[in-house]
Design a protein around this motif. Structure first.
Motif: not given
Length: 262
Positions: A83-96, A142-147, A176-182
């Motif tokens: 959920x967090x990854x999709x929200x961060x990567x999508x360009x559709x505001x309604x989906x976010x 989810x908010x932490x993943x999104x940020x 993106x996923x690997x960069x957020x692992x820490x």
């Protein structure tokens, strides 16, 4: 310093974790019940509020706490990460908005209050308690993943990958996923500690477990009336819960510090 912290964390967490995993194998059959809140007479740690051997209850009482906490944490991230990854990567505001706004509503309700309200209607068992604890942890995670993912997604490297024709799923999981692992690892250590306390508090209040179940949190609750008479029935399970949470935090801190130096 990192090695010392790791060794200390491992030593602290080893005892409650070993008791939780292997304790039931050595608990044996229940013996005859004795007088409530007594010491000696073959009982190493005395007896509990109904005359059962405290040491046997300690051996049996950790598995539900540990398994429920680990399962709840894993389930929370299983939902929060995509959920967090999709929200961060999508360009559709309604989906976010569709993904994050319901979580904001859920975040506004205190975790323990939500668990108690649901438990008053459905009376969950251990599986239900794990699901409830996972549910109340999804919004934060989810908010932490999104940020974390949003900061990575804004880097030029991600735009370059898009221009090269890489798929969105490849970008999300591969870069993106690997960069957020820490960040996720740091959050996981804190979250697991919070989940342990939340599971223990819920069990202390009788949610997800029977009132006389062999559970460390239940032992603290049910035996507190005899604290001054037979303290081991309360002190030992309470110390095991504290050691489990402290040791987990020390291990995660040491692992993150070591990774940061690398």
């Amino acid at each position: 310093m990192t090695r010392r912290r790791f060794t200390l964390g491992l030593a602290v967490v080893a005892v409650p974790l070993a008791l939780a995993l292997f304790g039931p194998l050595f608990a044996g059959d229940p013996g005859p019940r004795a007088i409530s809140f007594t010491a000696g007479d073959g009982h190493w740690l005395g007896t509990d509020f109904v005359g059962r051997d405290v040491w046997r209850q300690v051996l049996l009482g950790g598995r539900t706490v540990v398994v429920t906490a680990l399962a709840a944490t894993a389930l929370a991230y299983a939902v929060a990460v995509p959920v967090g990854l999709l929200s961060a990567l999508t360009r559709l505001r309604w989906l976010e908005d569709l993904l994050m706004r319901p979580l904001d509503v859920l975040l506004a309700v205190p975790s323990l209050l939500l668990i108690l309200l649901v438990a008053a209607v459905f009376r969950p068992g251990a599986v239900g308690l794990a699901l409830l604890v996972a549910l109340v942890n999804v919004p934060d995670a989810a908010r932490i993943v999104r940020a974390a993912a949003g900061e990575v997604a804004a880097r030029p490297a991600v735009e370059a990958l898009r221009m090269q024709g890489e798929s969105r799923w490849r970008i999300a999981g591969g870069y993106v996923g690997r960069s957020t692992l820490r960040t996720l690892a740091a959050d996981a250590g804190i979250r697991l500690t919070g989940v342990l306390y939340l599971v223990s508090t819920a069990a202390f209040l009788g949610v997800g477990v029977a009132p006389d179940a062999a559970d460390w949190a239940v032992m603290v609750d049910r035996n507190r009336t005899g604290l001054l008479v037979q303290p081991w029935a309360v002190v030992v399970p309470a110390l095991l819960i504290v050691a489990l949470t402290m040791g987990t935090n020390l291990l995660f801190d040491a692992a993150l510090e070591k990774r940061g130096r690398r």
